[in-house]
Design a protein around this motif. Structure first.
Motif, PDB file in Angstrom:
ATOM      1  N   SER A  40      -3.085  42.548   5.035  1.00 12.55           N
ATOM      2  CA  SER A  40      -1.741  42.068   4.720  1.00 12.55           C
ATOM      3  C   SER A  40      -1.342  41.035   5.755  1.00 12.55           C
ATOM      4  O   SER A  40      -1.982  40.904   6.804  1.00 12.55           O
ATOM      5  CB  SER A  40      -0.741  43.228   4.704  1.00 12.55           C
ATOM      6  OG  SER A  40      -0.688  43.855   5.965  1.00 12.55           O
ATOM      7  N   GLY A  41      -0.292  40.287   5.420  1.00 15.71           N
ATOM      8  CA  GLY A  41       0.249  39.332   6.378  1.00 15.71           C
ATOM      9  C   GLY A  41      -0.071  37.873   6.096  1.00 15.71           C
ATOM     10  O   GLY A  41       0.415  36.993   6.802  1.00 15.71           O
ATOM     11  N   GLY A  42      -0.893  37.622   5.100  1.00 13.16           N
ATOM     12  CA  GLY A  42      -1.192  36.238   4.774  1.00 13.16           C
ATOM     13  C   GLY A  42      -0.011  35.556   4.125  1.00 13.16           C
ATOM     14  O   GLY A  42       1.000  36.182   3.810  1.00 13.16           O
ATOM     15  N   GLY A  43      -0.136  34.250   3.937  1.00 12.44           N
ATOM     16  CA  GLY A  43       0.949  33.515   3.305  1.00 12.44           C
ATOM     17  C   GLY A  43       0.841  32.038   3.561  1.00 12.44           C
ATOM     18  O   GLY A  43      -0.197  31.532   4.000  1.00 12.44           O
ATOM     19  N   LEU A  44       1.937  31.342   3.285  1.00 15.93           N
ATOM     20  CA  LEU A  44       2.026  29.896   3.463  1.00 15.93           C
ATOM     21  C   LEU A  44       2.822  29.599   4.729  1.00 15.93           C
ATOM     22  O   LEU A  44       3.917  30.149   4.916  1.00 15.93           O
ATOM     23  CB  LEU A  44       2.711  29.270   2.255  1.00 15.93           C
ATOM     24  CG  LEU A  44       3.017  27.771   2.322  1.00 15.93           C
ATOM     25  CD1 LEU A  44       1.733  26.968   2.413  1.00 15.93           C
ATOM     26  CD2 LEU A  44       3.852  27.352   1.110  1.00 15.93           C
ATOM     27  N   VAL A  45       2.272  28.764   5.581  1.00 12.79           N
ATOM     28  CA  VAL A  45       2.935  28.426   6.837  1.00 12.79           C
ATOM     29  C   VAL A  45       2.690  26.953   7.139  1.00 12.79           C
ATOM     30  O   VAL A  45       1.668  26.384   6.731  1.00 12.79           O
ATOM     31  CB  VAL A  45       2.412  29.328   7.980  1.00 12.79           C
ATOM     32  CG1 VAL A  45       0.933  29.083   8.239  1.00 12.79           C
ATOM     33  CG2 VAL A  45       3.225  29.143   9.245  1.00 12.79           C
ATOM     34  N   GLN A  46       3.615  26.337   7.828  1.00 14.01           N
ATOM     35  CA  GLN A  46       3.444  24.942   8.227  1.00 14.01           C
ATOM     36  C   GLN A  46       2.506  24.844   9.424  1.00 14.01           C
ATOM     37  O   GLN A  46       2.387  25.785  10.232  1.00 14.01           O
ATOM     38  CB  GLN A  46       4.789  24.318   8.577  1.00 14.01           C
ATOM     39  CG  GLN A  46       5.684  24.072   7.378  1.00 14.01           C
ATOM     40  CD  GLN A  46       6.918  23.268   7.746  1.00 14.01           C
ATOM     41  OE1 GLN A  46       7.369  23.314   8.883  1.00 14.01           O
ATOM     42  NE2 GLN A  46       7.463  22.556   6.783  1.00 14.01           N
TER      43      GLN A  46
END
Length: 123
Positions: free
Chosen positions: A7-13
């Motif tokens: 868990s913890g993935g996602g979209l980041v700049q």
């Protein structure tokens, strides 16, 4: 049946941070404590590559591309490992997989993998 859930993935700049977690189940605390763990990533069209590993004794190893930016850790009481990712770059975009390596008697080791979590870094 050993299961690993990331868990913890996602979209980041670009320049941002993410923290991945990987929780193990179906394995005793004793076996988990004496197992090694790691993180690997796989970008589209590329092979799965090592990102970081942490042994049962807490020794760590990192791919050159993430040294100084990523930190792997583990919490045996929770049967969980973490990957703190800082100063993220677009080149870090990939699916990140958790690995659990259980040392067996007489070389009968076992490897288990999570389902993967997507990390996307926008520039």
């Amino acid at each position: 049946q050993v299961q690993l859930v990331e868990s913890g993935g996602g979209l980041v700049q670009a320049g941002g941070s993410l923290r991945l977690s990987c929780a193990a189940s179906g394995v005793s605390g004793r076996i988990f404590t004496f197992s090694d763990m790691g993180w690997y990533h796989q970008a589209p069209g590329k092979q799965r590559e090592l990102v970081a590993t942490i042994t049962s004794g807490g020794s760590t190893n990192y791919a050159d591309s993430v040294k100084g930016r990523f930190a792997v850790s583990r919490e045996n009481a929770k049967r969980t490992q973490y990957l703190q990712m800082n100063s993220l770059k677009s080149a870090d975009t990939a699916v990140y997989y958790c690995n659990l390596h259980i040392w067996g008697a007489d070389g009968s080791d076992s490897d288990y993998w999570g389902q993967g979590t997507q990390v996307t870094v926008s520039s």
